[in-house]
Write an enzyme that holds these catalytic residues in place. Structure first.
Site, PDB file in Angstrom:
ATOM      1  N   ASP A  95      13.560 -37.324  53.867  1.00 14.44           N
ATOM      2  CA  ASP A  95      12.346 -37.122  53.067  1.00 14.44           C
ATOM      3  C   ASP A  95      12.375 -38.078  51.869  1.00 14.44           C
ATOM      4  OD1 ASP A  95       9.985 -35.807  52.363  1.00 14.44           O
ATOM      5  OD2 ASP A  95      11.012 -34.209  51.257  1.00 14.44           O
ATOM      6  N   ASP A 117       9.368 -44.304  51.371  1.00 11.44           N
ATOM      7  CA  ASP A 117       8.297 -44.026  50.419  1.00 11.44           C
ATOM      8  C   ASP A 117       8.138 -45.202  49.466  1.00 11.44           C
ATOM      9  OD1 ASP A 117       6.539 -43.158  48.542  1.00 11.44           O
ATOM     10  OD2 ASP A 117       7.581 -41.296  48.063  1.00 11.44           O
ATOM     11  N   GLU A 147       4.098 -44.138  53.353  1.00 14.18           N
ATOM     12  CA  GLU A 147       3.127 -43.471  52.464  1.00 14.18           C
ATOM     13  C   GLU A 147       2.247 -44.479  51.761  1.00 14.18           C
ATOM     14  OE1 GLU A 147       4.490 -40.159  50.123  1.00 14.18           O
ATOM     15  OE2 GLU A 147       2.945 -40.454  48.598  1.00 14.18           O
ATOM     16  N   HIS A 191       3.524 -32.244  44.700  1.00 10.84           N
ATOM     17  CA  HIS A 191       4.780 -31.506  44.847  1.00 10.84           C
ATOM     18  C   HIS A 191       4.929 -30.398  43.796  1.00 10.84           C
ATOM     19  CE1 HIS A 191       5.825 -35.349  46.935  1.00 10.84           C
ATOM     20  NE2 HIS A 191       6.229 -34.462  47.820  1.00 10.84           N
ATOM     21  N   GLY A 192       5.742 -29.400  44.146  1.00 11.67           N
ATOM     22  CA  GLY A 192       6.123 -28.396  43.164  1.00 11.67           C
ATOM     23  C   GLY A 192       5.237 -27.159  43.156  1.00 11.67           C
ATOM     24  N   GLY A 236       3.541 -32.105  49.727  1.00  8.68           N
ATOM     25  CA  GLY A 236       3.092 -31.212  48.657  1.00  8.68           C
ATOM     26  C   GLY A 236       2.167 -30.105  49.137  1.00  8.68           C
ATOM     27  N   SER A 238       2.805 -26.759  49.797  1.00 12.55           N
ATOM     28  CA  SER A 238       3.108 -25.344  49.579  1.00 12.55           C
ATOM     29  C   SER A 238       1.874 -24.648  49.027  1.00 12.55           C
ATOM     30  CB  SER A 238       4.280 -25.197  48.592  1.00 12.55           C
ATOM     31  OG  SER A 238       5.501 -25.354  49.285  1.00 12.55           O
ATOM     32  N   ILE A 279       6.633 -28.457  53.499  1.00 14.88           N
ATOM     33  CA  ILE A 279       6.721 -27.248  52.678  1.00 14.88           C
ATOM     34  C   ILE A 279       8.148 -27.079  52.160  1.00 14.88           C
ATOM     35  CG2 ILE A 279       6.567 -24.715  52.727  1.00 14.88           C
ATOM     36  CD1 ILE A 279       4.302 -25.150  54.886  1.00 14.88           C
ATOM     37  N   SER A 281       8.532 -25.926  48.254  1.00 14.54           N
ATOM     38  CA  SER A 281       8.436 -24.997  47.114  1.00 14.54           C
ATOM     39  C   SER A 281       8.268 -23.542  47.545  1.00 14.54           C
ATOM     40  CB  SER A 281       7.267 -25.383  46.201  1.00 14.54           C
ATOM     41  OG  SER A 281       7.484 -26.666  45.674  1.00 14.54           O
TER      42      SER A 281
HETATM   43  P1  13P Z   1       5.938 -28.734  48.146  1.00 10.53           P
HETATM   44  O1  13P Z   1       6.553 -28.930  46.799  1.00 10.53           O
HETATM   45  O2  13P Z   1       4.467 -28.463  48.038  1.00 10.53           O
HETATM   46  O3  13P Z   1       6.625 -27.696  48.948  1.00 10.53           O
HETATM   47  O4  13P Z   1       6.056 -30.131  48.946  1.00 10.53           O
HETATM   48  C1  13P Z   1       7.225 -30.501  49.616  1.00 10.53           C
HETATM   49  C2  13P Z   1       7.222 -31.921  50.076  1.00 10.53           C
HETATM   50  O5  13P Z   1       6.228 -32.589  50.123  1.00 10.53           O
HETATM   51  C3  13P Z   1       8.506 -32.479  50.510  1.00 10.53           C
HETATM   52  O6  13P Z   1       8.418 -33.830  50.794  1.00 10.53           O
HETATM   53  O1  G3H Z   2       9.498 -34.087  47.877  1.00 10.45           O
HETATM   54  C1  G3H Z   2       9.921 -33.178  47.201  1.00 10.45           C
HETATM   55  C2  G3H Z   2      10.739 -32.108  47.816  1.00 10.45           C
HETATM   56  O2  G3H Z   2      10.254 -30.852  47.451  1.00 10.45           O
HETATM   57  C3  G3H Z   2      12.187 -32.286  47.514  1.00 10.45           C
HETATM   58  O3  G3H Z   2      12.512 -32.051  46.211  1.00 10.45           O
HETATM   59  O4  G3H Z   2      14.334 -33.682  45.577  1.00 10.45           O
HETATM   60  O5  G3H Z   2      14.057 -31.475  44.395  1.00 10.45           O
HETATM   61  O6  G3H Z   2      14.927 -31.572  46.729  1.00 10.45           O
HETATM   62  P1  G3H Z   2      14.039 -32.214  45.683  1.00 10.45           P
HETATM   63 ZN    ZN Z   3       7.061 -34.941  49.646  1.00  9.94          ZN
END
Ligand code: 13P
Ligand code: G3H
Ligand code: ZN
Length: 334
Positions: A95, A117, A147, A191-192, A236, A238, A279, A281
């Protein structure tokens, strides 16, 4: 020594995405950082017969160690078989890969899919970097997510002040020049657990909760028109379930005005060319809610298994809900 994901029983995303785009559903891409999360993801995928993408972020690598996470994913394939899934459809995905070297090391180390990315780079630099990763990954039949467009909030360490929607007029050129297998786009997700500032939302007068603005479905439609049948990814995504926010806040937590993407919008996106929905968060919220509640109700307990068990159950329930009621990928891994 190089390891092929094929020898680990993992699969890449190519056939999975083609089926999902055609079938009008999306594959869940769940981040994992620890054993309980991984157990919950695999149990949910097995019970719903859903293909699944296990994602490893930069934060996860820093927290848990990349080598350990890869072996955990390998173990997850065997675990899925033990639970009765004869031919698991499990992808191990990097990721938000931020360099060619990192993507290469993941390809060499058994990942079946990587994301490069380059969204924070100037357009031509994003193309050059993505193209280089695709060239290497495709030699080993590893699929590549790229992306275009920038999400608001924090993309790992790439901060951006505001969201820059993907420009539909760039997507054909980008995909053609890079040869990427799927494209993450920006249409208003982020995100978040704080996806929108209160001033971007309205407030439900009855509940006092924030009501977020809709995603830019016109941008998604325009992209689909330019790239018919091409796999699109939403980061992002969630939904920040308010039940979890309430449990957290009433058990000593403090998450004021946490807000996510409403599930009906994700459901609509999953029916389009969006075939991967990320997903992370929501899993963090499920785990935190369950643990906070457990601690409040059982102050005498100190065995981590006692409080991680309900946390694992809550995450599993959430994953199953997403698969069955939001993404529609249940039954697609038969
Ligand atoms: P969320 O923070 O919305 O769960 O997104 C996760 C994400 O995009 C991981 O790459
Ligand atoms: O892309 C964002 C994901 O939620 C991962 O976040 O780097 O805190 O594990 P993290
Ligand atoms: Zn992401």
């Amino acid at each position: 020594m190089k390891v092929s994901y094929k020898d680990l029983g993992l699969v890449n995303t190519r056939a999975m995405f083609a089926k999902a785009v055609k079938g009008g559903y999306a594959i869940p891409a769940f981040n994992f950082n620890n054993m309980e999360q991984l157990q919950a993801i695999i149990q949910a995928a097995v019970e719903t017969k859903s293909p699944v993408i296990l994602q490893v972020s930069k934060g996860a690598r820093n927290y848990a160690n990349q080598t350990l996470l890869r072996y955990m994913a390998q173990g997850a394939v065997e675990y899925a078989k033990e639970l009765g899934w004869k031919k698991p459809q499990i992808v191990l995905h990097l990721d938000h890969g931020d360099s060619y070297e990192l993507c290469k090391s993941c390809v060499d180390f058994g990942f079946s899919s990587v994301m490069i990315d380059g969204s924070s780079l100037p357009y031509e630099e994003n193309i050059a970097l993505t193209k280089k990763v695709v060239k290497y990954a495709h030699k080993y039949d590893v699929t590549v997510e790229a992306e275009l467009g920038v999400l608001a909030g924090v993309e790992d360490e790439v901060a951006s002040e505001e969201s820059h929607y993907t420009k539909p007029e760039e997507v054909i050129d980008f995909v053609k020049k890079t040869g990427c297998d799927s494209l993450a786009i920006s249409i208003g997700t982020s995100h978040g657990a704080y996806k929108f500032k209160p001033e971007q939302c309205t407030r439900d007068p009855q509940t006092g909760r924030l009501v977020p603005p809709p995603l830019a479905f016109d941008v998604l439609k325009a992209i689909e028109k330019k790239l018919p049948g091409f796999p699109i990814v939403l980061h992002g995504s969630s939904s920040v379930p308010q039940e979890y926010v309430d449990i957290i806040n009433s058990n000593g937590g403090n998450l004021p005005d946490a807000v996510g993407i409403p599930e009906e919008q994700l459901r609509k996106a999953a029916k389009s060319a969006v075939c991967k929905i990320n997903i992370d968060s929501d899993s963090r919220l499920a785990m935190t809610a369950a643990i906070r509640k457990y601690f409040n109700e059982h102050p005498e307990q100190f065995d981590p298994r006692q409080y991680l068990k309900p946390a694992r159950e809550e995450m599993k329930k959430m994953y199953i809900h997403k698969i069955v009621n939001v993404l529609g990928s249940n039954g697609k891994a038969r």
